[in-house]
Design a protein around this motif. Structure first.
Motif, PDB file in Angstrom:
ATOM      1  N   ILE A 174       0.994  -1.154  -0.011  1.00 61.23           N
ATOM      2  CA  ILE A 174       0.031  -0.038   0.079  1.00 61.23           C
ATOM      3  C   ILE A 174       0.747   1.195   0.155  1.00 61.23           C
ATOM      4  O   ILE A 174       0.691   2.100  -0.717  1.00 61.23           O
ATOM      5  CB  ILE A 174      -0.927  -0.002   1.096  1.00 61.23           C
ATOM      6  CG1 ILE A 174      -2.011  -1.102   0.882  1.00 61.23           C
ATOM      7  CG2 ILE A 174      -1.766   1.183   1.280  1.00 61.23           C
ATOM      8  CD1 ILE A 174      -2.903  -1.436   2.373  1.00 61.23           C
ATOM      9  N   ASP A 175       2.053   1.282   0.941  1.00 59.57           N
ATOM     10  CA  ASP A 175       2.782   2.481   0.892  1.00 59.57           C
ATOM     11  C   ASP A 175       3.431   2.496  -0.376  1.00 59.57           C
ATOM     12  O   ASP A 175       3.610   3.721  -0.777  1.00 59.57           O
ATOM     13  CB  ASP A 175       3.810   2.155   2.005  1.00 59.57           C
ATOM     14  CG  ASP A 175       3.326   2.143   3.230  1.00 59.57           C
ATOM     15  OD1 ASP A 175       2.356   2.604   3.561  1.00 59.57           O
ATOM     16  OD2 ASP A 175       3.981   1.578   4.377  1.00 59.57           O
ATOM     17  N   GLY A 177       2.095   1.881  -3.272  1.00 53.86           N
ATOM     18  CA  GLY A 177       1.164   2.049  -4.276  1.00 53.86           C
ATOM     19  C   GLY A 177       0.886   1.061  -5.216  1.00 53.86           C
ATOM     20  O   GLY A 177       0.113   0.753  -6.176  1.00 53.86           O
ATOM     21  N   LEU A 178       1.155  -0.171  -4.696  1.00 52.46           N
ATOM     22  CA  LEU A 178       0.848  -1.517  -5.426  1.00 52.46           C
ATOM     23  C   LEU A 178      -0.260  -2.046  -4.995  1.00 52.46           C
ATOM     24  O   LEU A 178      -0.872  -2.949  -5.763  1.00 52.46           O
ATOM     25  CB  LEU A 178       2.172  -2.574  -5.465  1.00 52.46           C
ATOM     26  CG  LEU A 178       3.766  -1.946  -5.585  1.00 52.46           C
ATOM     27  CD1 LEU A 178       4.588  -2.940  -5.112  1.00 52.46           C
ATOM     28  CD2 LEU A 178       3.897  -1.922  -7.093  1.00 52.46           C
ATOM     29  N   LEU A 179      -0.693  -1.838  -4.023  1.00 47.18           N
ATOM     30  CA  LEU A 179      -1.979  -2.414  -3.567  1.00 47.18           C
ATOM     31  C   LEU A 179      -2.912  -1.171  -3.060  1.00 47.18           C
ATOM     32  O   LEU A 179      -2.528  -0.110  -2.662  1.00 47.18           O
ATOM     33  CB  LEU A 179      -1.691  -3.333  -2.439  1.00 47.18           C
ATOM     34  CG  LEU A 179      -0.949  -4.699  -2.665  1.00 47.18           C
ATOM     35  CD1 LEU A 179      -0.527  -5.214  -1.361  1.00 47.18           C
ATOM     36  CD2 LEU A 179      -1.815  -5.715  -3.761  1.00 47.18           C
ATOM     37  N   GLU A 180      -4.233  -1.474  -3.045  1.00 49.12           N
ATOM     38  CA  GLU A 180      -5.343  -0.504  -2.379  1.00 49.12           C
ATOM     39  C   GLU A 180      -6.352  -1.108  -1.791  1.00 49.12           C
ATOM     40  O   GLU A 180      -6.448  -2.262  -2.147  1.00 49.12           O
ATOM     41  CB  GLU A 180      -6.023   0.279  -3.812  1.00 49.12           C
ATOM     42  CG  GLU A 180      -5.168   1.031  -4.689  1.00 49.12           C
ATOM     43  CD  GLU A 180      -5.912   1.729  -5.704  1.00 49.12           C
ATOM     44  OE1 GLU A 180      -6.897   1.909  -5.605  1.00 49.12           O
ATOM     45  OE2 GLU A 180      -5.177   1.570  -7.071  1.00 49.12           O
ATOM     46  N   MET A 181      -6.570  -0.380  -0.660  1.00 51.86           N
ATOM     47  CA  MET A 181      -7.717  -0.854  -0.028  1.00 51.86           C
ATOM     48  C   MET A 181      -9.268  -0.121  -0.024  1.00 51.86           C
ATOM     49  O   MET A 181      -9.408   0.797  -0.627  1.00 51.86           O
ATOM     50  CB  MET A 181      -7.300  -0.569   1.618  1.00 51.86           C
ATOM     51  CG  MET A 181      -6.039  -0.919   2.202  1.00 51.86           C
ATOM     52  SD  MET A 181      -5.931  -2.778   2.188  1.00 51.86           S
ATOM     53  CE  MET A 181      -7.051  -3.038   3.898  1.00 51.86           C
ATOM     54  N   ASP A 182     -10.175  -0.986   0.148  1.00 51.72           N
ATOM     55  CA  ASP A 182     -11.537  -0.472  -0.333  1.00 51.72           C
ATOM     56  C   ASP A 182     -12.201   0.172   1.172  1.00 51.72           C
ATOM     57  O   ASP A 182     -11.318   0.347   2.045  1.00 51.72           O
ATOM     58  CB  ASP A 182     -12.521  -1.386  -0.922  1.00 51.72           C
ATOM     59  CG  ASP A 182     -12.742  -2.677  -0.047  1.00 51.72           C
ATOM     60  OD1 ASP A 182     -12.377  -2.422   1.462  1.00 51.72           O
ATOM     61  OD2 ASP A 182     -13.112  -3.694  -0.408  1.00 51.72           O
ATOM     62  N   ARG A 183     -13.228   0.766   1.114  1.00 53.75           N
ATOM     63  CA  ARG A 183     -13.878   1.327   2.120  1.00 53.75           C
ATOM     64  C   ARG A 183     -13.970   0.414   3.519  1.00 53.75           C
ATOM     65  O   ARG A 183     -14.062   1.065   4.613  1.00 53.75           O
ATOM     66  CB  ARG A 183     -15.122   1.957   1.700  1.00 53.75           C
ATOM     67  CG  ARG A 183     -15.190   3.086   0.682  1.00 53.75           C
ATOM     68  CD  ARG A 183     -16.704   3.445   0.267  1.00 53.75           C
ATOM     69  NE  ARG A 183     -16.308   4.596  -0.488  1.00 53.75           N
ATOM     70  CZ  ARG A 183     -17.578   5.290  -1.173  1.00 53.75           C
ATOM     71  NH1 ARG A 183     -18.787   4.828  -0.709  1.00 53.75           N
ATOM     72  NH2 ARG A 183     -17.316   6.141  -1.887  1.00 53.75           N
TER      73      ARG A 183
END
Length: 336
Positions: A174-175, A177-183
């Motif tokens: 995530i740091d 920018g390779l992965l993203e979290m949803d709500r």
């Protein structure tokens, strides 16, 4: 075992042949039969020149080649003569075979030995020992490399399934920018993006594995150690000379590096095992002056006794010690 059986059968066979050959002289079964191989090639033994051997053979081979005659009777004689010429050439061009043949000429009475040497050379495989050694080293090295690769893959699979390492990999992804979290705080599924593959690659890039499950390397194979062996020997000799000069001749005081070396030697462990098992004990080892052999042996006995008591009380601790010995450690590079 197979070679021993073959040689035993060969010896029995030779004994039978020798018993049938009572007279001393040329044996029909050996070399050029009842002829002298030197005479067959029209070469003087006392003036033997290997450079002229091929020339003499080619001239006689052309003269007696079976294709030069047409009648069946003459062709049969020519083929027999051609075989004798070829046998004489093969005998004299090979250094070992020539040496055995010369001995055969000079010691016709040693019939058993001559039979043995003749058939031993014919049965023995014509393989360069150097090629066998190189091939063996390469095969062992390939096995070492593939085995290490398989074990490292096992370590990665294990780490991928451990929540601690997986969460650290997700945070790192995530740091970057390779992965993203949803709500809802879960990994967002994006078309064309394999989150599990990304997590696994982050773990591979950041995982620090030591011991038997560390990442494969050509530098850990027998082939590489064989190549650098001369350098290793020179360094070892140089190191011992320097040690002797500093601490035996000049009587220098031991520095921390020298003390650690003596401690590790008295404990009887490799550098890798020392780093894994005794890193937390270094201060205590220095306090107890364990670079002195007697102190180190006492400390080791106390340490072993304490570990045995823990092993008796905890099966989990026993499994941990076995893992530490065989697999080393596994952690993230930046883990606190």
């Amino acid at each position: 075992m197979g070679s021993f059986v073959v040689e035993t059968i060969l010896l029995i066979f030779l004994i039978v042949l020798v018993q049938k050959s009572e007279s001393v002289g040329f044996a029909p079964e050996l070399y050029c039969g009842l002829e002298n191989c030197y005479d067959v090639l029209e070469i003087n033994r006392e003036e033997f020149d290997k450079q002229k051997l091929s020339k003499a053979y080619r001239a006689l081979a052309r003269k007696h080649h079976p294709d030069r005659v047409k009648s069946k009777e003459e062709k049969g004689l020519a083929e027999e003569r051609f075989r004798v010429i070829a046998t004489a050439y093969e005998t004299l061009k090979d250094e070992e075979a020539k040496t055995n043949y010369d001995y055969y000429l000079d010691h016709p009475d040693q019939r058993f030995y001559n039979y043995y040497q003749y058939y031993r050379l014919r049965v023995a495989p014509k393989v360069d020992v150097r090629l066998v050694i190189v091939g063996t080293i390469l095969v062992i090295s390939l096995f070492q490399y593939l085995s290490a690769k398989h074990k490292f893959a096992e370590a990665i699979e294990y780490a991928t399934g451990v929540g601690k390492f997986r969460n650290m990999a997700i945070k790192d992804g995530i740091d970057k920018g390779l992965l993203e979290m949803d709500r809802n705080g879960k990994l967002k599924k994006t078309k064309g993006v394999d989150n599990d593959a990304i997590i696994k690659q982050i773990i591979i890039d950041n995982l620090d594995v030591t011991g038997g499950y560390k990442k494969e390397s050509l530098y850990e194979t027998l082939a590489w150690h064989t190549i650098v062996f001369p350098v290793t020997i020179c360094r070892y000799i140089k190191w011992n000379i320097q040690w002797y000069w500093r601490f035996s001749v000049q009587k220098e005081e031991l520095d921390d590096e020298a003390k650690l070396y003596l401690i590790r030697r008295y404990l009887g462990v490799s550098q890798l095992e020392f780093d894994q098992r005794y890193e937390a004990d270094i201060d205590n080892l220095f306090e107890r002056e364990c670079w002195i052999k007697e102190n180190c042996l006492v400390w080791k006995a106390e340490k072993d006794a304490a570990e045995q008591e823990k092993m008796a009380q905890s099966g989990r601790y026993k499994r941990y010690k076995r893992y530490m010995k065989n697999a080393g450690t596994i952690s993230f590079v930046d883990e606190e």
